[in-house]
Design an enzyme around this catalytic site. Structure first.
Site, PDB file in Angstrom:
ATOM      1  N   GLU A 112       0.770  -5.460 -54.546  1.00 11.59           N
ATOM      2  CA  GLU A 112      -0.008  -4.588 -55.434  1.00 11.59           C
ATOM      3  C   GLU A 112       0.834  -4.029 -56.592  1.00 11.59           C
ATOM      4  OE1 GLU A 112      -2.020  -1.650 -53.069  1.00 11.59           O
ATOM      5  OE2 GLU A 112      -3.187  -3.140 -51.955  1.00 11.59           O
TER       6      GLU A 112
ATOM      7  N   GLU B 171      -4.878  -8.564 -47.249  1.00 10.19           N
ATOM      8  CA  GLU B 171      -5.258  -7.239 -46.737  1.00 10.19           C
ATOM      9  C   GLU B 171      -6.775  -7.125 -46.834  1.00 10.19           C
ATOM     10  OE1 GLU B 171      -3.299  -3.652 -48.038  1.00 10.19           O
ATOM     11  OE2 GLU B 171      -1.411  -4.719 -48.399  1.00 10.19           O
TER      12      GLU B 171
END
Length: 500
Positions: free
Chosen positions: A173, A291
């Site tokens: 991220e 995720e």
């Protein structure tokens, strides 16, 4: 009564199923590692400090690959801190949650745990707060047999044979303002290209995943994917989107997350293929959905330690899951499978204690949450080829995803064993579903097994004191006549039917 039908034919196949889609994520966060995987002194702990009760549940879960060590903590992580004699390992400030990282579990211990559980390791390496030498050394340490500084360091640490990790994630991220060393798309695209290039020079058999936008709602969603891929397309194999399903008190709006996930996958695939077309390339970037889960229900301020305290272990987002949650997770797992021509890996976040299917008590028992069951059953029966489907179902209307069908269906077929499995979610909350599935040319002659997750109380849970409150039952009304499978599915139920 609601009705739905599915038609599949032996000659119409979407793809082979990659069993890496039944993966999990284990981060140095909360009690996932310390108190979950690793708890020396626990009554079931082995000589390495690994909880054997947890290992047995992980095996039952059917987990195929685990991503480690992060997650948000990755952006400040030095992998070298977690190797060598434990009494000499440094204690570091871990800035993603304001805790102290003791580094008592690291790369070598994780690999050892994976070997004990029969799981493939997926390692993430830090390119945020570190230069490329960090990734270089990490791969060299893990995958080179010997004769170099880093590989000989591994051997000196007691691991003569290389770890041979074949799946690597570069960063996590990096577009998020919550990250150390946040990157622009161009900055990250350049560094992931160079990291992937180095990694594959060290071991040509490695596959590399690059981070997509942190979620579908980021303002730069789409532009981020394009710029990263324009820079790194030739060097990477996977793009890795993340999603955490929005909680909604309206059950049907909550279930619409399944359709939003499907749209997200198809949009991301389109972005990958647009860059391939721009480059006139036959190469196809695959997805590693590394995720995915329901968003944590804790308040934002409760997801961090109080500043200045720096505890070693901070229990975090230990959500208790319901039957309603299990139905959503089952449907989302089907969505990953139904897009299996491009989704080749996925990691449920996370494995133990932290928004997890497995819960533990320190120095006490471990137990299965409700969401354990669809993940476990999907992995148990999820093999072979993904069949193309023609689906007919009644619909309902939601604000989140407009019209959504009551039926979410998946059909898999194993040619060698002649076994076919049907996964079916009935999202009608009030009416049973009469389902028919035409299994043309698949040779089914008998029903082998059925499983059903359903309960009149959609808020029912499993707990430490009542760990078996929710367990799969069997479907009472199911039949196979010729090539037609028929079943009556309870309202709000997730179902598995196995035939051969």
């Amino acid at each position: 009564m609601t009705r739905a039908s599915v038609i599949v034919d032996k000659d119409f196949v979407l793809s082979d199923l990659d069993r890496r889609v039944f993966g999990q994520f284990a981060e140095h966060m909360g009690r996932c590692i310390y108190g979950g995987i690793y708890e020396p002194g626990h009554p079931t702990a082995d000589e390495d400090g690994f909880r054997q009760d947890v290992i047995e549940l992980v095996k039952e879960l059917g987990c195929t690959i685990v991503r480690y060590p992060g997650g948000n903590m990755l952006s400040g992580y030095n992998w070298e801190d977690g190797i060598g004699p434990k009494d000499k390992r440094p204690r570091r400030l871990e800035l993603s949650r304001f805790v102290t990282e003791t580094n008592q579990m690291g790369t070598d211990e994780f690999i050892k745990w994976c070997r004990k559980t029969g799981i493939e390791p997926m390692l993430a390496t830090n390119v945020a707060s570190r230069d490329l030498n960090g990734a270089w050394g990490h791969v060299e340490y893990c995958n080179i047999r010997g004769g170099t500084t880093m590989s000989d360091r591994r051997r000196a640490n007691g691991f003569e044979e290389p770890h041979n990790v074949k799946f690597w994630c570069v960063g996590n991220e990096p577009d998020g303002r919550w990250q150390i060393a946040q990157k622009t798309a161009r900055e990250y695209g350049r560094i992931v290209a160079e990291a992937a290039k180095i990694i594959k020079w060290i071991d040509k058999d490695i596959v590399v995943a690059a981070s997509a936008s942190s979620n579908r709602n980021m303002s730069h969603y789409g532009d981020w994917e394009r710029v990263v891929l324009e820079n790194a397309f030739d060097y990477i194999d996977f793009l890795a989107p993340h999603t955490y399903f929005k909680n909604n008190p309206d059950t049907m709006e909550f279930f619409a997350n399944i359709d939003l996930m499907d749209a997200y996958i198809k949009e991301t695939v389109a972005m990958c293929d647009a860059v391939a077309a721009q480059k006139r390339s036959p190469k196809r970037i695959m997805l590693s959905f590394d995720e995915w889960n329901i968003a944590a229900r804790w308040k934002y301020e409760d997801k961090f330690a109080k500043k200045g305290e720096w505890p070693e272990v901070l229990p975090l987002i230990e959500d208790v899951y319901t039957v309603e949650d299990a139905l959503l997770i089952g449907g989302a797992m089907q969505t990953l499978i139904n897009n299996g021509d491009r989704v080749k890996a996925a990691c449920f976040a996370q494995l133990i204690n932290v928004i997890a299917p497995i819960m533990t008590q320190d120095n006490g028992p471990a137990w299965r949450q409700t969401i354990f069951w669809p993940l476990s059953l999907a992995s148990r029966y999820g093999r072979g080829r993904i069949m193309r489907q023609t689906v007919s179902s009644e619909y309902t209307t939601t604000k989140a995803a407009a019209d959504i069908p009551y039926l979410v269906s998946t059909v898999l077929h194993q040619e060698e064993e002649g076994q076919t499995v049907v996964f079916a979610l009935n999202r009608n909350l009030h009416e049973p579903m009469d389902l028919t599935v035409a299994l043309k040319g698949l040779g089914a002659t008998r029903i082998l097994a059925t499983h059903e997750i359903a309960n009149a109380d959609l808020k029912a849970t499993n707990t430490r004191d009542n760990p078996d409150n929710i367990r799969p039952g069997t479907i009472t009304d199911v039949a196979l006549e010729g090539e037609t499978l028929s079943a009556r599915l309870k309202p709000a139920s997730w179902n598995v039917i196995v035939v051969n």
